[in-house]
Write a protein that holds these residues in place. Structure first.
Motif, PDB file in Angstrom:
ATOM      1  N   LYS A 140       0.743  -5.180   7.627  1.00  0.00           N
ATOM      2  CA  LYS A 140      -0.529  -4.779   7.018  1.00  0.00           C
ATOM      3  C   LYS A 140      -1.213  -3.683   7.840  1.00  0.00           C
ATOM      4  O   LYS A 140      -1.761  -2.725   7.285  1.00  0.00           O
ATOM      5  N   TYR A 188       0.619  -0.420   7.333  1.00  0.00           N
ATOM      6  CA  TYR A 188       0.280   0.161   6.037  1.00  0.00           C
ATOM      7  C   TYR A 188      -1.065   0.879   6.114  1.00  0.00           C
ATOM      8  O   TYR A 188      -1.218   1.988   5.627  1.00  0.00           O
ATOM      9  N   GLN A 239      -1.660   5.495   6.151  1.00  0.00           N
ATOM     10  CA  GLN A 239      -2.238   6.102   4.954  1.00  0.00           C
ATOM     11  C   GLN A 239      -2.606   7.567   5.189  1.00  0.00           C
ATOM     12  O   GLN A 239      -2.347   8.417   4.335  1.00  0.00           O
ATOM     13  N   LEU A 247       5.281   3.019   4.998  1.00  0.00           N
ATOM     14  CA  LEU A 247       4.555   2.438   3.866  1.00  0.00           C
ATOM     15  C   LEU A 247       5.455   1.654   2.920  1.00  0.00           C
ATOM     16  O   LEU A 247       4.961   0.941   2.049  1.00  0.00           O
ATOM     17  N   THR A 248       6.748   1.798   3.083  1.00  0.00           N
ATOM     18  CA  THR A 248       7.682   1.097   2.194  1.00  0.00           C
ATOM     19  C   THR A 248       8.540   0.075   2.932  1.00  0.00           C
ATOM     20  O   THR A 248       9.342  -0.619   2.313  1.00  0.00           O
TER      21      THR A 248
END
Length: 165
Positions: free
Chosen positions: A20, A23, A27, A41-42
């Protein structure tokens, strides 16, 4: 706040919080690149769990919350590859990234017998480049990924380690 930040080895229980945080932290990189399909992010949760077993993963905690993390492995030539140094946006600017970087260097040097450290960052990541240079890293090359991103590779010899209190 009243609490101090502690740095320790990550555990299996930390995997979801690391994901988390990762992520959240990536960004801005995705926005700069105009690409939200970048690996941080993946990356699936199982992959982070595998990294916990394959190398050294450290976390910084504020109470029970993981507010920063870094990962590292050492290859057969003694090169320590440091990656995904992430700090929660609200915790940036307080030296936590530098503390984590020093901690992972020491851990990789002593536990994995690293002889040299290597990491990379995007050429527009001025904050990262300043941090790495401040801690003795020097650029040794670059690789253009696409029109928007060039990765800068930086290295540092173990002899240049700065001891942290």
């Amino acid at each position: 706040m009243g609490m101090s930040v502690t740095i320790s080895a990550a555990t299996e229980r930390d995997a979801e919080q690391i994901l988390k945080l990762q992520y959240l932290c990536y960004q801005s990189e995705a926005e700069v690149r105009g690409d939200y399909s970048i690996e941080p992010l993946t990356q699936p949760l199982d992959s982070i769990r595998a990294e916990l077993n394959a190398g050294q993963v450290l976390v910084a905690r504020l109470g029970e919350e993981v507010v920063a993390s870094v990962r590292g492995t050492v290859d057969e030539d003694g090169v320590a590859h440091i990656g995904k140094l992430i700090v929660h946006p609200r915790m940036r600017g307080h030296g936590l990234g530098g503390r984590l970087l020093g901690a992972i260097e020491e851990r990789l040097r002593t536990a994995r017998e690293a002889k040299r450290f290597q990491l990379f960052t995007g050429h527009h990541s001025d904050r990262n480049l300043r941090l790495y240079r401040k801690h003795g890293y020097a650029p040794v090359g670059s690789h253009q990924v696409d029109d928007r991103l060039t990765l800068v590779t930086l290295t540092k010899d173990v002899g240049l380690l700065t001891r942290t209190a």
